[in-house]
Enzyme design. Structure first.
Site, PDB file in Angstrom:
ATOM      1  N   ASP A 417      -0.263 -14.702  -8.441  1.00 25.81           N
ATOM      2  CA  ASP A 417      -0.558 -15.276  -9.730  1.00 25.81           C
ATOM      3  C   ASP A 417      -1.396 -16.529  -9.491  1.00 25.81           C
ATOM      4  OD1 ASP A 417      -0.182 -15.242 -12.502  1.00 25.81           O
ATOM      5  OD2 ASP A 417       1.309 -16.837 -12.353  1.00 25.81           O
TER       6      ASP A 417
HETATM    7  P1  ADP Z   1      -1.727 -17.257 -15.619  1.00 26.26           P
HETATM    8  O1  ADP Z   1      -1.940 -15.801 -15.448  1.00 26.26           O
HETATM    9  O2  ADP Z   1      -2.835 -18.033 -15.038  1.00 26.26           O
HETATM   10  O3  ADP Z   1      -0.378 -17.720 -15.160  1.00 26.26           O
HETATM   11  P2  ADP Z   1      -0.947 -17.041 -18.441  1.00 26.26           P
HETATM   12  O4  ADP Z   1      -0.832 -15.564 -18.450  1.00 26.26           O
HETATM   13  O5  ADP Z   1       0.313 -17.830 -18.570  1.00 26.26           O
HETATM   14  O6  ADP Z   1      -1.798 -17.586 -17.204  1.00 26.26           O
HETATM   15  O7  ADP Z   1      -1.936 -17.469 -19.615  1.00 26.26           O
HETATM   16  C1  ADP Z   1      -3.223 -16.931 -19.654  1.00 26.26           C
HETATM   17  C2  ADP Z   1      -4.160 -17.737 -20.477  1.00 26.26           C
HETATM   18  O8  ADP Z   1      -3.730 -17.760 -21.821  1.00 26.26           O
HETATM   19  C3  ADP Z   1      -4.261 -19.195 -20.059  1.00 26.26           C
HETATM   20  O9  ADP Z   1      -5.229 -19.385 -19.088  1.00 26.26           O
HETATM   21  C4  ADP Z   1      -4.690 -19.835 -21.370  1.00 26.26           C
HETATM   22  O10 ADP Z   1      -6.079 -19.688 -21.541  1.00 26.26           O
HETATM   23  C5  ADP Z   1      -3.998 -19.020 -22.411  1.00 26.26           C
HETATM   24  N1  ADP Z   1      -2.711 -19.567 -22.874  1.00 26.26           N
HETATM   25  C6  ADP Z   1      -1.496 -19.085 -22.675  1.00 26.26           C
HETATM   26  N2  ADP Z   1      -0.563 -19.825 -23.278  1.00 26.26           N
HETATM   27  C7  ADP Z   1      -1.217 -20.835 -23.871  1.00 26.26           C
HETATM   28  C8  ADP Z   1      -0.813 -21.956 -24.666  1.00 26.26           C
HETATM   29  N3  ADP Z   1       0.460 -22.209 -24.982  1.00 26.26           N
HETATM   30  N4  ADP Z   1      -1.776 -22.785 -25.108  1.00 26.26           N
HETATM   31  C9  ADP Z   1      -3.058 -22.548 -24.812  1.00 26.26           C
HETATM   32  N5  ADP Z   1      -3.481 -21.517 -24.088  1.00 26.26           N
HETATM   33  C10 ADP Z   1      -2.601 -20.669 -23.623  1.00 26.26           C
HETATM   34 MG    MG Z   2       1.689 -17.939 -14.830  1.00 28.99          MG
END
Ligand code: ADP
Ligand code: MG
Length: 725
Positions: A417
């Site tokens: 991740d």
């Molecule tokens: P990763 O795979 O990098 O762990 P996530 O799956 O948690 O990331 O989130 C993916 C994307 O969704 C983030 O990069 C962001 O752009 C957006 N995102 C998710 N949750 C939020 C939030 N609470 N506020 C703003 N953007 C969010």
């Molecule tokens: Mg994550």
């Protein structure tokens, strides 16, 4: 922990220490017996730790009843309370088993000496045999040494379990019956010694787990009613204020209340560099306060510390059988009876039908019985698992079962991740770009008001930025909040619908989306604020890659991992920039949580077994579908410890290549051991009917030698430090 039977709601579990349960077949015998008892729902145990955990319906079965049932099989079970550790076994070399072995060997030696000196007076003559003085010593040697096996052998026979105790009982008594006293004595004393050596090596594996427990000090200095007192560590209760001088170890987990110091957490996380701790920071039992004075408020009793839970998980790890181990147990179930039948045929066919000499063929049959003993096969894997899992724990990696240790050694793809795993997971807002209507401050204020309700690191970053800019406004009304898992959040702000999240959540392709793409330079994450279909502002956030990320990726590749993939929900531009700086083979961006799951499945279909590395908090589903799910930073997070198959206690990515090398070696040791044991036994078994393998060779090579070789080989795993594995 997997229990043998379905466990219903009303089940409670009782734990015992069973002193003589030192071989997987003993455990199986006990399990088989207990499961027949009405009200016993399951039984699992560890021949290495000699612990037994029994799930019972308390309305029908008491712990005392379980103890008695185990007793009926000839084993002494002592109840263990939760958190209580099994008593350390007294030295094997001084125990009753050892004294029997010494006595048997001594009597055998006297007999040999008398023969060598020619002191062979006839004691008395029977019609079929004359008994000489050395024969009396041989007979005593056989019966004394045999005493290690007879009682259990008889019980095994009654339970129809063809285990080694039964085989030895038959072999020794059979040899005595036909007057082959030298053979009988040789089997009895050599096997007694072989058993001792085997217990010794199993104990070594157990001692390594116990050494882990000893990392926590036995006494604690605490402040009660303004007075400094020293109490046993197990009496520390939640809320106690523990006092620590430089050099002292923490007796329980807690939070620093006063003072500042560097704390050596290597015992828990494997990180060799001490970590600075100031008030508010979490500290763990067993870690060492290096430089300053600390006052730490205990957040858990010592018996429930991270360290204590690690030790319990290791003990349970053994009960989780690897595929190889299950194969061996199935194999032994057919192998032993088959060789036993062969032994009977060897004893009878030639003398009855081919005019062979009865005593020659009888000894050959006995020799086959000796080779039929499956102990070398079944003991080597648990010893390897315990050694490997304990070595890993000492290096900050918690492996929750033998099957994961073995599976990890066969991993072809590592998927990681991005946020929080390859990067620090603490993004900061580095730029705010309103699209026209709003000021920067107002844009931040609105985004933060919504994000105050969400848990995501990006949300935290927006709230922090607003606070720093004085834009955090508690008077705004936020209603109908809903999190868009893996993409953003929505809410009604002062009555008007607003959305915060990734660009694709806010607008379709077009100039506005392109603007977001332009801002995502240098690995920055871009999220936006929109209302009523119109983007109001873009925010650029920066999250630093972990220092060790690039080194860990190249070390994984050097260790033999073919494909390393970064998974993220972030946009492609951001992900590519970070992926390139770290050196992964492939970047999969823009993934929703369920798409991460599908990606893991696809990677597995294409390349083979996949290990998924995440923070264990918001990537649980992906960790669960991967062949092996690995969570980071588990020392501080119970959720990560629970969801993952393997947990890195700290945030140190260099543990990953270490883990892979260790598991890979463990897998080779486990498979090599089994291959070797089967091969040696097969060669000997073929040689027996041809008269090429003597009874003593069978005992020394086929049983004792193989057992020792495989257990010593397995123990080597425990010695591997962080560097060599
Ligand atoms: P990763 O795979 O990098 O762990 P996530 O799956 O948690 O990331 O989130 C993916 C994307 O969704 C983030 O990069 C962001 O752009 C957006 N995102 C998710 N949750 C939020 C939030 N609470 N506020 C703003 N953007 C969010
Ligand atoms: Mg994550």
């Amino acid at each position: 922990m997997a229990l043998a039977t379905e466990v219903t709601q009303e089940a409670t579990s009782v734990r015992f220490h069973v002193a003589d349960m030192d071989c997987p077949s003993c455990l199986r015998k006990i399990q088989g017996h207990l499961l027949k008892v009405d009200g016993v729902l399951g039984a699992e145990g560890s021949p290495v730790a000699r612990t037994l955990t029994v799930a019972v319906d308390p309305a029908r079965v008491t712990a005392e009843r379980v103890r008695q049932e185990v007793g009926r099989l000839g084993y002494v079970a002592r109840p263990l309370d939760a958190g209580h550790r099994p008593p350390s076994a007294p030295s094997i070399w001084g125990g009753s088993q050892a004294r029997i072995a010494y006595a048997s060997a001594g009597l055998f030696a006297v007999a040999m000496l008398l023969r060598a000196l020619g002191v062979v007076p006839v004691l008395f003559s029977l019609p079929f045999r004359t008994l000489l003085l050395p024969d009396v010593f041989l007979l005593s040697s056989a019966l004394v040494g045999g005493w290690n096996f007879f009682p259990k052998g008889v019980r095994s026979a009654r339970a129809l379990a063809l285990d080694m105790n039964f085989l030895m009982t038959i072999a020794i008594l059979g040899a005595v019956a036909i007057g082959e006293l030298t053979e009988a004595a040789a089997i009895a004393f050599l096997f007694s010694i072989a058993e001792l050596l085997e217990s010794y090596s199993v104990d070594r594996a157990r001692a390594s787990v116990e050494a882990l427990m000893d990392l926590a000090p036995s006494r604690a200095r605490i402040l009660r009613e303004g007075e400094e007192i020293t109490i046993p560590a197990e009496e520390v209760v939640t809320g106690d204020l523990m006092l620590l001088r430089p050099g002292e170890r923490l007796p329980a987990d807690g939070v620093v209340e006063e003072g500042a110091s560097a704390v050596d957490q290597s015992t828990i996380t494997g990180e060799s560099i001490p970590v600075d701790k100031t008030p508010g920071d979490t500290v763990f039992s067993g870690t060492i306060n290096r430089s300053g004075f600390l006052r730490v408020r205990a957040t858990r009793p010592a018996s429930d510390s991270a360290l204590a839970r690690i030790v319990r998980l290791i003990e349970d790890a053994e009960a989780d059988k690897s595929p190889t181990e299950r194969f061996v147990e199935r194999f032994a179930r057919y192998y032993t009876p088959a060789v036993t039948v062969a032994a009977v045929l060897v004893m009878t066919i030639s003398p009855l039908f081919l005019g062979g000499d009865f005593s020659v063929w009888f000894v050959r049959g006995l020799t086959l019985l000796v080779i039929a003993c499956p102990c070398a096969l079944v003991i080597s894997t648990p010893v390897a698992v315990v050694s490997g899992v304990t070595a890993a724990a000492r290096n900050g990696v918690l492996i929750k079962g033998g099957s994961y240790l073995e599976a990890m050694g066969g991993i072809k793809v590592v998927a990681m991740d991005k946020t929080g795993t390859l990067t620090m997971g603490h993004p900061r807002v580095v730029a705010v770009h309103p699209t026209g209507k709003l000021t920067e401050r107002e844009a931040l204020s609105r985004a933060a008001a919504i994000e105050a309700h969400s848990e995501h690191p990006i949300a935290k970053a927006l709230v922090d930025a607003a606070r720093e800019g004085g834009a955090l406004d508690d008077s705004r009304s936020v209603t109908d909040f809903s999190a868009e898992f893996g993409s953003g959040a929505r809410a009604r702000l002062d009555g008007v619908e607003h959305v915060v999240g990734k660009p694709s959540l806010l607008v379709g392709a077009g100039p506005e989306r392109d603007r977001a793409g332009e801002l995502a330079v240098g690995g920055r994450t871009v999220v936006g604020l929109a209302s009523e279909g119109e983007v109001l502002a873009w925010f650029a956030l920066a999250d630093e890659p972990r220092e060790a990320a690039a080194a860990a990726v190249s070390a994984l590749r050097a260790a033999g991992i073919r494909h390393i993939v970064m998974l993220t929900g972030d946009n492609q531009e951001t992900a590519d920039a970070i992926g390139e700086s770290i050196g992964v083979d492939e970047v999969r961006a823009g993934l929703l949580p369920e798409e991460k799951v599908a990606t893991i499945r696809a990677l597995e279909a294409e390349h083979g077994p996949v290990a998924m590395v995440g923070d264990g908090v918001n990537d649980g589903p992906a960790l669960a579908v991967a062949t092996v799910g690995i969570a980071m930073g588990a020392a501080g997070s119970d959720a990560a410890l629970e969801t993952a198959d393997i947990a890195l206690m700290g945030d140190d990515l260099t543990r990953l290549p270490y883990l892979y090398r260790l598991s890979h070696r463990a897998r080779n040791v486990i498979r090599g051991n089994i291959g070797m044991a089967i091969l040696v036994k097969a060669v000997l078994a073929v040689g027996v009917p041809l008269g090429m393998v003597s009874l003593v060779t069978a005992v020394v090579v086929g049983d004792m030698g193989v057992s020792l070789a495989v257990t010593l080989n397995a123990l080597r795993l425990g010695r591997a430090g962080a560097g060599e594995a």
